[in-house]
Design a protein around this motif. Sequence first.
Motif, short mmCIF file in Angstrom:
data_model
loop_
_atom_site.label_atom_id
_atom_site.label_comp_id
_atom_site.label_asym_id
_atom_site.label_seq_id
_atom_site.Cartn_x
_atom_site.Cartn_y
_atom_site.Cartn_z
N VAL A 98 12.38 -19.62 -7.86
CA VAL A 98 11.52 -20.77 -7.61
C VAL A 98 10.39 -20.39 -6.66
O VAL A 98 9.22 -20.74 -6.89
CB VAL A 98 12.34 -21.94 -7.04
N GLN A 99 10.71 -19.68 -5.60
CA GLN A 99 9.70 -19.27 -4.64
C GLN A 99 10.11 -17.94 -4.03
O GLN A 99 11.19 -17.81 -3.45
CB GLN A 99 9.52 -20.31 -3.53
N ASN A 100 9.26 -16.93 -4.16
CA ASN A 100 9.54 -15.63 -3.57
C ASN A 100 9.38 -15.68 -2.07
O ASN A 100 8.57 -16.43 -1.53
CB ASN A 100 8.61 -14.58 -4.17
N ARG A 101 10.14 -14.86 -1.39
CA ARG A 101 10.05 -14.74 0.05
C ARG A 101 9.15 -13.55 0.42
O ARG A 101 8.99 -12.62 -0.36
CB ARG A 101 11.44 -14.55 0.66
N THR A 161 0.83 -1.20 0.00
CA THR A 161 0.00 0.00 0.00
C THR A 161 0.86 1.25 0.00
O THR A 161 0.46 2.30 -0.51
CB THR A 161 -0.93 0.02 1.23
N CYS A 162 2.06 1.16 0.58
CA CYS A 162 3.00 2.29 0.55
C CYS A 162 4.11 2.05 -0.47
O CYS A 162 4.46 2.94 -1.24
CB CYS A 162 3.62 2.51 1.93
N HIS A 163 4.67 0.86 -0.45
CA HIS A 163 5.77 0.54 -1.35
C HIS A 163 5.20 -0.04 -2.64
O HIS A 163 5.33 -1.23 -2.93
CB HIS A 163 6.72 -0.46 -0.69
N ALA A 164 4.55 0.81 -3.39
CA ALA A 164 3.91 0.36 -4.63
C ALA A 164 4.96 0.12 -5.70
O ALA A 164 6.09 0.57 -5.62
CB ALA A 164 2.92 1.42 -5.10
N GLN A 165 4.56 -0.64 -6.71
CA GLN A 165 5.39 -0.91 -7.89
C GLN A 165 6.69 -1.61 -7.51
O GLN A 165 7.75 -1.29 -8.01
CB GLN A 165 5.69 0.38 -8.65
N HIS A 166 6.59 -2.56 -6.60
CA HIS A 166 7.76 -3.36 -6.26
C HIS A 166 7.52 -4.80 -6.70
O HIS A 166 6.49 -5.40 -6.37
CB HIS A 166 8.00 -3.36 -4.75
N THR A 167 8.45 -5.34 -7.46
CA THR A 167 8.44 -6.77 -7.71
C THR A 167 9.54 -7.37 -6.85
O THR A 167 10.45 -6.68 -6.42
CB THR A 167 8.72 -7.09 -9.19
N LEU A 168 9.45 -8.65 -6.61
CA LEU A 168 10.35 -9.22 -5.63
C LEU A 168 11.72 -9.58 -6.19
O LEU A 168 12.73 -9.12 -5.70
CB LEU A 168 9.69 -10.44 -4.98
N HIS A 169 11.80 -10.40 -7.21
CA HIS A 169 13.13 -10.82 -7.65
C HIS A 169 13.09 -11.22 -9.11
O HIS A 169 12.15 -10.91 -9.83
CB HIS A 169 13.62 -11.97 -6.76
#
Length: 493
Positions: free
Chosen positions: A130-133, A117-125
Amino acid sequence: MAAPRRTQKQIAERYKGNLGYYNRLHPWRRARAWVSLLVIVGGIVGFVIFQMRGRETFFYAGIISAEHAAFGDNCASCHDKSLTTGGPLTPSKFKQVVSDRFHRGVVFDPIDQKCETCHAQHTLHEPNIVQNRSCSTCHQEHQGPGPMKLVASSNCASCHNNGATMEAAAQKGTQLQWANFHRHPHSAEQVVLELPRPQRGYTQTFASFWSGHPEFQLTVSKPRDPDVLRFNHQRHFASDIPPVNGKKLDCNYCHRPDTEGRYYQRITFVANCQACHSLQFDPKNPELTLPHGNAPAVRAFLRTLPTQYADLAVRKGMTRPGEIQSFVAKQMTQLRERVRSGEEFEREVFFTVDPYKPQHGMAPRPRGSFYGCAFCHEVKPVANTAPLITKPIFVDRWMPQAKFDHAKHQTDPNTQKLLDCNLCHRATQSRETSDVLMPTKVDCVTCHSPQGKVVAECITCHTYHAPPAAQTTVADAHTAAPVSVKQMLLGAR
């Protein structure tokens, strides 16, 4: 000396003929049963009372970081309150939640959604992960005031030092297009070297930067600088190069940091070359120089030399037409004594490779009095028009997957002495423009290791999150199945 313990036979004699011992109520056994019952009932009553009148600060886990201090008293800003909303906490609801958590694991999606909601437009990796944290796996809160603790390299090593995980990531990456991995965008004005992605991606296993980290791809690939501009670093460090503005020519004269101090400004002729290479084509009139960066403008300049000399006469303070005309005629006469025709002079200006070499009947030219475009540039003749001069290519970023801050590399962290650029870039040994003068891993490990005593965390050089402009929809942080408590107890990763 400790007394000898009784044997099993001696212990059994105590209960001989008293086989109902375990069925008899014992005061201590009865007290233990009552205490256990009271603890269970008291816990349930505590849940009910807290739901009715309790405050969230009862479960206060600790002070949160300065970045989140603005909503530090509002737990619901990050944590899910679904258990305390939508009606009272009934036994069936409590049982369902406990069963769900045990079989499906702790679901971090609600907290991650609050983060977004605050840190918008973030993808993880990377898309082949294989599996995002979860966000809170690496960005741990309630660790005390001040800035949030930096992400530890052990979080990265949990995957990058796991052979099975890296093998699965490599196999997944082979099924994706290269565009999915283009996660280091740059502005249109910036020139970045984009090397082909390795077939298996970056899936080598290693525990730390100084131990096992693969050699930089730039070093392994051995690319050549694509620039065709002729430049010899070694020559510019020679002892016979005259001082510039009273100082010996060094790296800092041309390579100047940008406003942030992280990288360097792009080399330009006006800022870095013109002081020595001023494009003076007439030694007797050093104020008159050829234009730079525009071959048609140079050709037009040469074909209007009488007008150029007339303008020079005015700048010198001549005002009478006769005086100006006499000056122009004298300069043109001297020029004709040196070259046989205007076509020959134009050809000489564009295609002379070594203007310092003495011409027939002329003494060697002083520094800065040269006029051959081909001395530095690739010049191609074109019929009935100005030659084509290949535009230089200045690479701004050689390693787009790594962060670097030149401002932090000005001094030796141990001796506090100024660092020599040549230690890492080896420019004094380079004679060809095609040489890529970038450091290798060995150069970095010298300092960034336990022996060098400089921090060498993964996030020192790498960014886990992709910037907004490079986000893809290949990897979805919420599609991976959570790890259950049972799986964690069994050692699942």
